[in-house]
Design a protein around this motif. Structure first.
Motif, short mmCIF file in Angstrom:
data_model
loop_
_atom_site.label_atom_id
_atom_site.label_comp_id
_atom_site.label_asym_id
_atom_site.label_seq_id
_atom_site.Cartn_x
_atom_site.Cartn_y
_atom_site.Cartn_z
N ALA A 84 -2.71 7.09 -14.42
CA ALA A 84 -3.62 8.23 -14.29
C ALA A 84 -4.96 7.91 -14.96
O ALA A 84 -5.02 7.21 -15.96
N ASN A 85 -6.01 8.42 -14.37
CA ASN A 85 -7.38 8.29 -14.87
C ASN A 85 -7.92 6.86 -14.89
O ASN A 85 -8.91 6.60 -15.56
N SER A 86 -7.27 5.94 -14.19
CA SER A 86 -7.78 4.57 -14.13
C SER A 86 -8.70 4.42 -12.91
O SER A 86 -8.54 5.13 -11.92
N PRO A 87 -9.66 3.50 -12.97
CA PRO A 87 -10.53 3.28 -11.81
C PRO A 87 -9.74 2.78 -10.60
O PRO A 87 -10.07 3.10 -9.46
N GLU A 88 -8.67 2.04 -10.87
CA GLU A 88 -7.83 1.54 -9.77
C GLU A 88 -7.14 2.69 -9.05
O GLU A 88 -7.01 2.69 -7.83
N ARG A 89 -6.68 3.70 -9.79
CA ARG A 89 -6.03 4.86 -9.17
C ARG A 89 -7.02 5.63 -8.30
O ARG A 89 -6.71 6.03 -7.18
N LYS A 90 -8.23 5.81 -8.82
CA LYS A 90 -9.27 6.49 -8.05
C LYS A 90 -9.54 5.72 -6.75
O LYS A 90 -9.63 6.32 -5.67
N ALA A 91 -9.65 4.39 -6.84
CA ALA A 91 -9.89 3.57 -5.66
C ALA A 91 -8.71 3.64 -4.70
O ALA A 91 -8.89 3.71 -3.48
N TRP A 92 -7.48 3.64 -5.21
CA TRP A 92 -6.29 3.72 -4.37
C TRP A 92 -6.32 5.01 -3.55
O TRP A 92 -6.05 5.02 -2.36
N PHE A 93 -6.65 6.14 -4.21
CA PHE A 93 -6.73 7.42 -3.51
C PHE A 93 -7.86 7.44 -2.48
O PHE A 93 -7.74 8.06 -1.43
N GLU A 94 -8.97 6.75 -2.78
CA GLU A 94 -10.05 6.65 -1.80
C GLU A 94 -9.54 5.95 -0.54
O GLU A 94 -9.83 6.37 0.58
N GLY A 95 -8.78 4.89 -0.72
CA GLY A 95 -8.21 4.19 0.42
C GLY A 95 -7.20 5.04 1.17
O GLY A 95 -7.17 5.07 2.39
N TYR A 96 -6.37 5.74 0.42
CA TYR A 96 -5.33 6.58 1.04
C TYR A 96 -5.97 7.71 1.85
O TYR A 96 -5.57 7.99 2.97
N ASP A 97 -7.00 8.35 1.27
CA ASP A 97 -7.65 9.48 1.93
C ASP A 97 -8.67 9.05 2.98
O ASP A 97 -9.04 9.84 3.84
N GLY A 98 -9.15 7.83 2.87
CA GLY A 98 -10.13 7.34 3.83
C GLY A 98 -11.55 7.78 3.54
O GLY A 98 -12.42 7.65 4.38
N THR A 99 -11.79 8.33 2.35
CA THR A 99 -13.13 8.75 1.98
C THR A 99 -13.39 8.41 0.52
O THR A 99 -12.48 8.48 -0.31
N PRO A 100 -14.63 8.06 0.19
CA PRO A 100 -14.96 7.84 -1.23
C PRO A 100 -14.80 9.13 -2.01
O PRO A 100 -15.11 10.22 -1.52
N ILE A 149 1.67 3.09 6.45
CA ILE A 149 3.11 2.87 6.60
C ILE A 149 3.94 4.10 6.22
O ILE A 149 5.16 4.05 6.20
N GLY A 150 3.25 5.21 5.93
CA GLY A 150 3.94 6.48 5.72
C GLY A 150 4.41 6.77 4.30
O GLY A 150 5.23 7.66 4.10
N LEU A 151 3.89 6.04 3.31
CA LEU A 151 4.27 6.35 1.93
C LEU A 151 3.59 7.64 1.49
O LEU A 151 2.47 7.94 1.93
N PRO A 152 4.22 8.41 0.61
CA PRO A 152 3.59 9.64 0.12
C PRO A 152 2.44 9.31 -0.83
O PRO A 152 2.39 8.23 -1.43
N LYS A 153 1.54 10.25 -0.98
CA LYS A 153 0.37 10.05 -1.83
C LYS A 153 0.77 9.83 -3.29
O LYS A 153 0.09 9.13 -4.03
N ASP A 154 1.89 10.40 -3.71
CA ASP A 154 2.30 10.23 -5.10
C ASP A 154 2.96 8.87 -5.37
O ASP A 154 3.47 8.64 -6.46
N SER A 155 2.90 7.96 -4.43
CA SER A 155 3.46 6.63 -4.64
C SER A 155 2.43 5.66 -5.24
O SER A 155 2.71 4.47 -5.36
#
Length: 60
Positions: free
Chosen positions: A32-48, A21-27
């Motif tokens: 920081a440093n939580s497993p949920e944040r790491k997973a969120w970035f994996e989804g955003y980037d499309g790669t583990p 939907i076009g949100l920036p990555k910093d949204s």
């Protein structure tokens, strides 16, 4: 019918949706440093996050 995602998959889906939907990555809403944040970035980037570079296939 229960259509909720398992808790460990939900942040990945949220990150992918944010990018779609076009949100920036910093949204990312997770701390920081939580497993949920790491997973969120994996989804955003499309790669583990632990996915290494693709190596060339060695000639047999």
């Amino acid at each position: 019918m229960d259509t909720r995602l398992p808790p460990n998959v939900q942040p990945i889906a949220e990150g992918a949706h944010a990018r779609a939907i076009g949100l920036p990555k910093d949204s990312c809403p997770y701390p920081a440093n939580s497993p949920e944040r790491k997973a969120w970035f994996e989804g955003y980037d499309g790669t583990p996050a632990d996915d290494g570079p693709d190596l060339p296939i060695a000639d047999a």
